[in-house]
Scaffold this active site. Structure first.
Site, PDB file in Angstrom:
ATOM      1  N   ASP A  14      57.892   8.142  68.348  1.00  0.00           N
ATOM      2  CA  ASP A  14      57.709   9.308  67.593  1.00  0.00           C
ATOM      3  C   ASP A  14      56.177   9.576  67.482  1.00  0.00           C
ATOM      4  O   ASP A  14      55.648  10.024  66.471  1.00  0.00           O
ATOM      5  CB  ASP A  14      58.351   9.365  66.099  1.00  0.00           C
ATOM      6  CG  ASP A  14      59.514   9.041  66.096  1.00  0.00           C
ATOM      7  OD1 ASP A  14      60.495   9.355  66.961  1.00  0.00           O
ATOM      8  OD2 ASP A  14      59.806   8.024  65.334  1.00  0.00           O
TER       9      ASP A  14
ATOM     10  N   LYS B  94      64.355   4.813  71.699  1.00  0.00           N
ATOM     11  CA  LYS B  94      64.921   6.114  71.096  1.00  0.00           C
ATOM     12  C   LYS B  94      63.813   7.215  71.149  1.00  0.00           C
ATOM     13  O   LYS B  94      62.664   6.926  70.717  1.00  0.00           O
ATOM     14  CB  LYS B  94      65.494   5.692  69.649  1.00  0.00           C
ATOM     15  CG  LYS B  94      65.962   7.041  69.138  1.00  0.00           C
ATOM     16  CD  LYS B  94      66.210   6.470  67.490  1.00  0.00           C
ATOM     17  CE  LYS B  94      65.120   6.505  66.466  1.00  0.00           C
ATOM     18  NZ  LYS B  94      64.857   7.960  66.377  1.00  0.00           N
TER      19      LYS B  94
ATOM     20  N   ASP C 264      67.846  10.861  69.278  1.00  0.00           N
ATOM     21  CA  ASP C 264      68.300  11.130  68.033  1.00  0.00           C
ATOM     22  C   ASP C 264      68.365  12.568  67.553  1.00  0.00           C
ATOM     23  O   ASP C 264      67.444  12.983  67.129  1.00  0.00           O
ATOM     24  CB  ASP C 264      67.226  10.022  67.294  1.00  0.00           C
ATOM     25  CG  ASP C 264      67.649  10.106  65.830  1.00  0.00           C
ATOM     26  OD1 ASP C 264      68.615  10.395  65.493  1.00  0.00           O
ATOM     27  OD2 ASP C 264      66.743   9.234  65.033  1.00  0.00           O
TER      28      ASP C 264
ATOM     29  N   LYS D  77      70.728  14.027  65.922  1.00  0.00           N
ATOM     30  CA  LYS D  77      71.370  14.184  64.792  1.00  0.00           C
ATOM     31  C   LYS D  77      72.090  15.483  64.644  1.00  0.00           C
ATOM     32  O   LYS D  77      72.086  16.244  63.644  1.00  0.00           O
ATOM     33  CB  LYS D  77      70.136  14.308  63.448  1.00  0.00           C
ATOM     34  CG  LYS D  77      69.701  12.751  63.160  1.00  0.00           C
ATOM     35  CD  LYS D  77      68.520  12.565  62.116  1.00  0.00           C
ATOM     36  CE  LYS D  77      68.022  11.453  61.873  1.00  0.00           C
ATOM     37  NZ  LYS D  77      66.889  11.190  62.604  1.00  0.00           N
TER      38      LYS D  77
ATOM     39  N   THR E  83      78.088  24.752  69.441  1.00  0.00           N
ATOM     40  CA  THR E  83      76.761  24.575  69.824  1.00  0.00           C
ATOM     41  C   THR E  83      76.542  22.838  69.966  1.00  0.00           C
ATOM     42  O   THR E  83      75.681  22.654  70.751  1.00  0.00           O
ATOM     43  CB  THR E  83      75.919  25.113  68.678  1.00  0.00           C
ATOM     44  OG1 THR E  83      76.058  24.556  67.597  1.00  0.00           O
ATOM     45  CG2 THR E  83      75.730  26.773  68.864  1.00  0.00           C
TER      46      THR E  83
ATOM     47  N   SER F 178      64.726  -9.079  58.960  1.00  0.00           N
ATOM     48  CA  SER F 178      65.392 -10.167  58.900  1.00  0.00           C
ATOM     49  C   SER F 178      66.333  -9.861  57.727  1.00  0.00           C
ATOM     50  O   SER F 178      68.034 -10.306  57.999  1.00  0.00           O
ATOM     51  CB  SER F 178      64.894 -11.325  58.429  1.00  0.00           C
ATOM     52  OG  SER F 178      63.832 -11.099  57.315  1.00  0.00           O
TER      53      SER F 178
ATOM     54  N   ARG G 193      56.611   3.279  64.185  1.00  0.00           N
ATOM     55  CA  ARG G 193      55.393   2.813  63.967  1.00  0.00           C
ATOM     56  C   ARG G 193      54.852   1.552  63.786  1.00  0.00           C
ATOM     57  O   ARG G 193      53.779   1.421  64.432  1.00  0.00           O
ATOM     58  CB  ARG G 193      54.968   3.744  62.488  1.00  0.00           C
ATOM     59  CG  ARG G 193      54.981   5.265  62.541  1.00  0.00           C
ATOM     60  CD  ARG G 193      55.275   5.814  61.327  1.00  0.00           C
ATOM     61  NE  ARG G 193      56.612   5.633  60.633  1.00  0.00           N
ATOM     62  CZ  ARG G 193      56.608   6.079  59.473  1.00  0.00           C
ATOM     63  NH1 ARG G 193      55.805   6.969  58.864  1.00  0.00           N
ATOM     64  NH2 ARG G 193      58.034   6.246  58.873  1.00  0.00           N
TER      65      ARG G 193
HETATM   66  O1  3DU Z   1      59.811   4.359  60.272  1.00  0.00           O
HETATM   67  P1  3DU Z   1      59.837   4.203  61.797  1.00  0.00           P
HETATM   68  O2  3DU Z   1      58.289   4.759  62.318  1.00  0.00           O
HETATM   69  O3  3DU Z   1      59.757   2.579  62.354  1.00  0.00           O
HETATM   70  O4  3DU Z   1      60.671   4.889  62.777  1.00  0.00           O
HETATM   71  C1  3DU Z   1      62.203   5.099  62.220  1.00  0.00           C
HETATM   72  C2  3DU Z   1      62.637   6.043  63.122  1.00  0.00           C
HETATM   73  O5  3DU Z   1      64.073   5.810  62.967  1.00  0.00           O
HETATM   74  C3  3DU Z   1      62.387   7.404  63.260  1.00  0.00           C
HETATM   75  O6  3DU Z   1      62.418   7.806  64.630  1.00  0.00           O
HETATM   76  C4  3DU Z   1      63.169   8.255  62.581  1.00  0.00           C
HETATM   77  O7  3DU Z   1      63.565   9.346  63.164  1.00  0.00           O
HETATM   78  C5  3DU Z   1      64.549   7.160  62.913  1.00  0.00           C
HETATM   79  N1  3DU Z   1      65.488   7.251  61.662  1.00  0.00           N
HETATM   80  C6  3DU Z   1      65.155   6.933  60.611  1.00  0.00           C
HETATM   81  O8  3DU Z   1      63.875   6.689  60.165  1.00  0.00           O
HETATM   82  C7  3DU Z   1      66.171   6.941  59.642  1.00  0.00           C
HETATM   83  C8  3DU Z   1      67.364   7.318  59.680  1.00  0.00           C
HETATM   84  O9  3DU Z   1      68.356   7.293  58.787  1.00  0.00           O
HETATM   85  C9  3DU Z   1      67.618   7.836  61.007  1.00  0.00           C
HETATM   86  C10 3DU Z   1      66.661   7.598  62.031  1.00  0.00           C
END
Ligand code: 3DU
Length: 256
Positions: free
Chosen positions: A27, A55, A87, A89, A96, A219, A233
């Protein structure tokens, strides 16, 4: 290539080969689209041996274009024999939803995520039907990871027998009934992971986002019953994404 391999087997095989339960979430945010593409490709190239899947979400589709540079990135991931999840959703009416899923599958994605609030009949049913026919996967949101997620996924509702039950428990039961290929439960809610796992058993694997920046523990999520952890991130924003991904991977294996 992997084309004939069912999604659930594809990710299992990759997780075994790379000894990793880590799904890399891409992302990235860059105003310059060329820079966004180059940086994303660099992250894919440097971490691919430490992850079991990659993803994408709309954050990448909007600036880079599905049949344009996103397809190039999907092909790059596939060349490394790694599955790619969209992803999306998915959360609309069946008409659609079906077309949206078909576009992602045509662009090469191996699985899509869907929101069970849409329901099955005239909602997600066409997506499940198409995915099964094409050996693709559908992952269902059972409880999201951000704090506001409990407002919807954690609310108390009445089940078919009039018993009080949490919304996420209903969604876990539906994930099982609909034949989902995975259930998404936030790492920030480890007790919810354990409860969902007790409903799902081992047939529907749990994918857990929210590790690291959002405050969830890798964990604890795995110990509570998640099979895969979705991490963004903490990997791609670190100074050394390859090292961060590998350190996370290593932390999940007893001996390596
Ligand atoms: O917080 P992070 O940067 O590790 O990203 C988490 C990813 O997982 C991000 O792509 C977001 O769209 C996805 N995600 C969630 O964070 C929470 C959910 O319930 C579903 C997907």
């Amino acid at each position: 290539m992997h084309a004939q391999l069912e999604f659930k087997r594809f990710i299992e095989d990759t997780a075994k080969r790379n000894k990793s339960p880590i799904v890399l979430a891409l992302d990235l945010t860059r105003e310059d689209r060329d820079e966004l593409f180059k940086r994303t490709l660099k992250v894919i190239t440097s971490v691919s041996r430490s992850v079991c899947a990659v993803k994408f979400n709309h954050q990448m589709i909007l600036p880079l274009g599905l049949y344009d540079r996103v397809t190039t990135l999907v092909n790059e991931v596939h060349e490394r024999k790694i599955p790619v999840i969209m992803d999306a959703k998915i959360n609309d009416i069946g008409h659609t939803n079906e077309f949206i899923a078909s576009q992602y599958f045509s662009a090469g994605f191996d699985a899509v995520t869907a929101n069970p609030f849409a329901g099955f009949k005239d909602g997600l049913e066409p997506v499940f039907r198409m995915a099964k026919a094409q050996q693709k996967g559908v992952l269902v949101l059972v409880h999201m990871s951000h704090s506001g997620a409990s407002e919807g996924y954690g609310q108390i509702v009445l089940d078919e027998k009039g018993q009080r039950i949490s919304q996420f428990e209903v969604f876990a039961q539906k994930a099982l009934r609909w034949g989902a290929d995975g259930a998404i439960v936030g790492a920030t809610f480890p007790e919810t992971i354990a409860r969902v796992r007790s409903i799902l058993g081992t047939d529907v694997p749990i994918y857990s986002p929210g590790v690291g920046v959002q405050g969830g523990s890798l964990s604890r999520a795995l110990a509570a019953g998640a099979k895969y952890a979705i991490v963004g991130r903490s990997i791609y924003e670190s100074d050394d994404p390859a090292k961060s991904a590998e350190n996370l991977r290593r932390s999940t294996v007893a001996s390596d």
